[in-house]
Design a protein around this motif. Structure first.
Motif, PDB file in Angstrom:
ATOM      1  N   ALA A 221       2.240  -4.446  -3.031  1.00 55.92           N
ATOM      2  CA  ALA A 221       2.256  -2.999  -2.794  1.00 55.92           C
ATOM      3  C   ALA A 221       0.877  -2.493  -2.412  1.00 55.92           C
ATOM      4  O   ALA A 221       0.734  -1.650  -1.512  1.00 55.92           O
ATOM      5  CB  ALA A 221       2.764  -2.280  -4.039  1.00 55.92           C
ATOM      6  N   THR A 224       0.066  -3.449   1.109  1.00 49.41           N
ATOM      7  CA  THR A 224       0.747  -2.530   2.020  1.00 49.41           C
ATOM      8  C   THR A 224      -0.017  -1.223   2.146  1.00 49.41           C
ATOM      9  O   THR A 224      -0.221  -0.700   3.258  1.00 49.41           O
ATOM     10  CB  THR A 224       2.176  -2.246   1.510  1.00 49.41           C
ATOM     11  N   GLU A 225      -0.456  -0.711   1.021  1.00 45.12           N
ATOM     12  CA  GLU A 225      -1.201   0.544   0.994  1.00 45.12           C
ATOM     13  C   GLU A 225      -2.508   0.445   1.790  1.00 45.12           C
ATOM     14  O   GLU A 225      -2.852   1.345   2.562  1.00 45.12           O
ATOM     15  CB  GLU A 225      -1.490   0.912  -0.454  1.00 45.12           C
ATOM     16  N   ARG A 237       4.171  -3.264   7.392  1.00 47.48           N
ATOM     17  CA  ARG A 237       5.615  -3.456   7.395  1.00 47.48           C
ATOM     18  C   ARG A 237       5.983  -4.874   6.980  1.00 47.48           C
ATOM     19  O   ARG A 237       6.912  -5.076   6.188  1.00 47.48           O
ATOM     20  CB  ARG A 237       6.165  -3.154   8.798  1.00 47.48           C
ATOM     21  N   THR A 239       4.201  -6.976   5.154  1.00 48.99           N
ATOM     22  CA  THR A 239       3.889  -7.188   3.739  1.00 48.99           C
ATOM     23  C   THR A 239       4.926  -6.519   2.849  1.00 48.99           C
ATOM     24  O   THR A 239       5.394  -7.096   1.856  1.00 48.99           O
ATOM     25  CB  THR A 239       2.491  -6.636   3.414  1.00 48.99           C
ATOM     26  N   ALA A 240       5.335  -5.318   3.210  1.00 45.24           N
ATOM     27  CA  ALA A 240       6.367  -4.626   2.446  1.00 45.24           C
ATOM     28  C   ALA A 240       7.696  -5.373   2.511  1.00 45.24           C
ATOM     29  O   ALA A 240       8.497  -5.331   1.571  1.00 45.24           O
ATOM     30  CB  ALA A 240       6.531  -3.205   2.970  1.00 45.24           C
ATOM     31  N   LEU A 243       7.686  -7.864  -0.166  1.00 44.93           N
ATOM     32  CA  LEU A 243       7.899  -7.171  -1.429  1.00 44.93           C
ATOM     33  C   LEU A 243       9.373  -6.808  -1.600  1.00 44.93           C
ATOM     34  O   LEU A 243       9.977  -7.035  -2.658  1.00 44.93           O
ATOM     35  CB  LEU A 243       7.016  -5.928  -1.483  1.00 44.93           C
ATOM     36  N   TYR A 253       8.076  -1.551  -5.062  1.00 47.36           N
ATOM     37  CA  TYR A 253       8.795  -1.566  -3.789  1.00 47.36           C
ATOM     38  C   TYR A 253       9.183  -0.148  -3.369  1.00 47.36           C
ATOM     39  O   TYR A 253       9.048   0.244  -2.207  1.00 47.36           O
ATOM     40  CB  TYR A 253      10.036  -2.454  -3.929  1.00 47.36           C
ATOM     41  N   SER A 256       6.104   1.625  -2.057  1.00 48.87           N
ATOM     42  CA  SER A 256       5.707   1.124  -0.739  1.00 48.87           C
ATOM     43  C   SER A 256       6.647   1.629   0.348  1.00 48.87           C
ATOM     44  O   SER A 256       6.214   2.003   1.449  1.00 48.87           O
ATOM     45  CB  SER A 256       5.686  -0.414  -0.736  1.00 48.87           C
ATOM     46  N   TYR A 257       7.941   1.651   0.046  1.00 48.69           N
ATOM     47  CA  TYR A 257       8.901   2.142   1.028  1.00 48.69           C
ATOM     48  C   TYR A 257       8.638   3.609   1.358  1.00 48.69           C
ATOM     49  O   TYR A 257       8.685   4.027   2.527  1.00 48.69           O
ATOM     50  CB  TYR A 257      10.320   1.966   0.500  1.00 48.69           C
ATOM     51  N   LEU A 260       5.798   3.883   3.689  1.00 48.77           N
ATOM     52  CA  LEU A 260       6.170   3.478   5.046  1.00 48.77           C
ATOM     53  C   LEU A 260       6.955   4.582   5.746  1.00 48.77           C
ATOM     54  O   LEU A 260       6.787   4.814   6.950  1.00 48.77           O
ATOM     55  CB  LEU A 260       7.001   2.191   4.999  1.00 48.77           C
TER      56      LEU A 260
END
Length: 289
Positions: A221, A224-225, A237, A239-240, A243, A253, A256-257, A260
Motif C-alpha cells: 500500500a 502504491t502511495e 496500478r 503494485t496495487a 495487493l 487494499y 489503495s483502491y 487510485l
C-alpha cells in the motif's frame, strides 16, 4: 539426597519445553565423583551435596548461592560427571538472572567441551534463548535479532525432531516479523521525509524478503502511495494489483483502491471487492507477471 529428588527439585522452575532437556540432567550417581572425593580434604563437601544444594538454591531463586555451589562442584571435582552437569546448570542459572552474555559464554564452553553430551540439544536451545531474550525493539539496531534467528535456526537444523526445534521454529518466525517491522519503521520515516527512493527500497525489501509476515500488505500500500506521489500511475496500478490479488479484504487494499480512484487510475462506482471480482486487478496482476 538421592538422584530422583535431584530431578524433581530441578523441574519445579522450568517451562515445559525446557523441562524435557533437564529431566536427564542428574549425575549418573554419587559413585561418579568418588575418585575426586577421595582426594579432597575433609573440609570440602561431597560432590553430590554441593550439586544438590545448588539445585535447591536455584529452585528457591537464591542465584548467588546456586552459582557458588555449581562453581564449587566444577572447581573441586573437575573430572566428575557432576561437574559437567553443574556447568550446564550454571548456564541456566545465569539465564534466569538475565545475565545473557555470561550465560552464552558458559554454554559455548559446554558445547565445545561436551559435543556428544546427552543434553547437548538443550544447551544449544538455551544459548539461542539467551540471544532471543536480548532482541531490541524496532527503534534500535537489529543485529541482536539476526543473532537470535541464526542461533534458533541452528537448533532446528541440528536437532530437527526435538521439542526444542519446534519451539525454535516459532521463535524464528517472530524474529522474521521483527526484522520486517524494522524495515517498515525505517521506510515510513523516509516516506515522511519525502525520501521516496530510500523508502521504496525498504518497502520493496519487505515484499521480496519477508513475504510470510503480516507487514506485506502495508508495504504494498505504501509503495502504491509513493508511486502515485511521484506520478508513476502505471507502477502504482501494478503494485496495487498485487495487493488486491493477495489481500483483497484488507484495509490497506481498500485505502489503495480509493487513492487510485482519486487519481483516475481505477474506475469509480465500484467497491474494491467488486473491482477485484470483476477482474480489474487480476488483469493488472497478469500484466505484472
Amino acid at each position: 539426597m538421592n538422584q530422583s529428588r535431584t530431578m524433581s527439585l530441578r523441574i519445579l522452575r522450568l517451562p515445559a519445553v525446557v523441562m524435557l532437556g533437564l529431566l536427564s540432567l542428574s549425575a549418573c550417581g554419587s559413585s561418579s565423583g568418588s575418585s575426586d572425593e577421595a582426594a579432597k580434604p575433609a573440609t570440602v563437601a561431597p560432590v553430590e551435596g554441593l550439586y544438590n544444594n545448588g539445585v535447591d538454591a536455584l529452585n528457591a531463586r537464591r542465584f548467588a548461592t546456586a552459582d557458588d555451589q555449581f562453581n564449587a562442584v566444577e572447581q573441586n571435582y573437575p573430572y566428575s560427571s557432576w561437574a559437567v552437569n553443574a556447568q550446564l546448570m550454571s548456564g541456566y542459572s545465569l539465564y534466569l538472572q538475565n545475565r545473557y552474555t555470561d550465560a552464552i559464554g558458559t554454554l559455548d564452553r559446554f558445547i565445545q567441551l561436551h559435543p556428544a553430551h546427552r543434553d547437548i540439544a538443550y544447551a544449544y536451545y538455551l544459548r539461542a534463548l539467551c540471544y532471543y531474550e536480548q532482541i531490541a525493539d524496532i527503534q534500535r539496531d537489529q543485529k541482536g535479532t539476526e543473532q537470535a534467528m541464526n542461533a534458533l535456526r541452528e537448533v532446528v537444523s541440528r536437532f530437527p525432531d526435538t521439542t526444542y526445534a519446534r519451539d525454535a521454529k516459532l521463535k524464528v518466525d517472530l524474529c522474521f516479523d521483527h526484522l520486517a517491522g524494522k524495515e517498515m519503521e525505517i521506510g515510513r520515516f523516509y516516506q515522511k521525509q519525502h525520501l521516496y527512493e530510500a523508502a521504496i527500497g525498504r518497502f520493496q525489501r519487505v515484499v521480496d524478503d519477508f513475504q510470510t509476515t503480516n507487514h506485506v500488505p502495508e508495504a504494498l500500500a505504501r509503495l502504491t502511495e509513493i508511486y502515485l506521489a511521484l506520478g508513476l500511475k502505471d507502477q502504482a496500478r501494478k503494485t496495487a494489483s498485487v495487493l488486491g490479488y493477495n489481500y483483497p479484504g484488507s484495509l490497506w487494499y481498500g485505502d489503495s483502491y480509493a487513492q487510485l480512484v482519486d487519481d483516475g487510475v481505477a474506475p469509480t462506482g465500484n467497491s474494491p471487492t467488486e473491482a477485484a471480482r470483476r477482474g480489474f486487478f487480476s488483469r493488472a496482476w497478469h500484466a505484472v507477471f
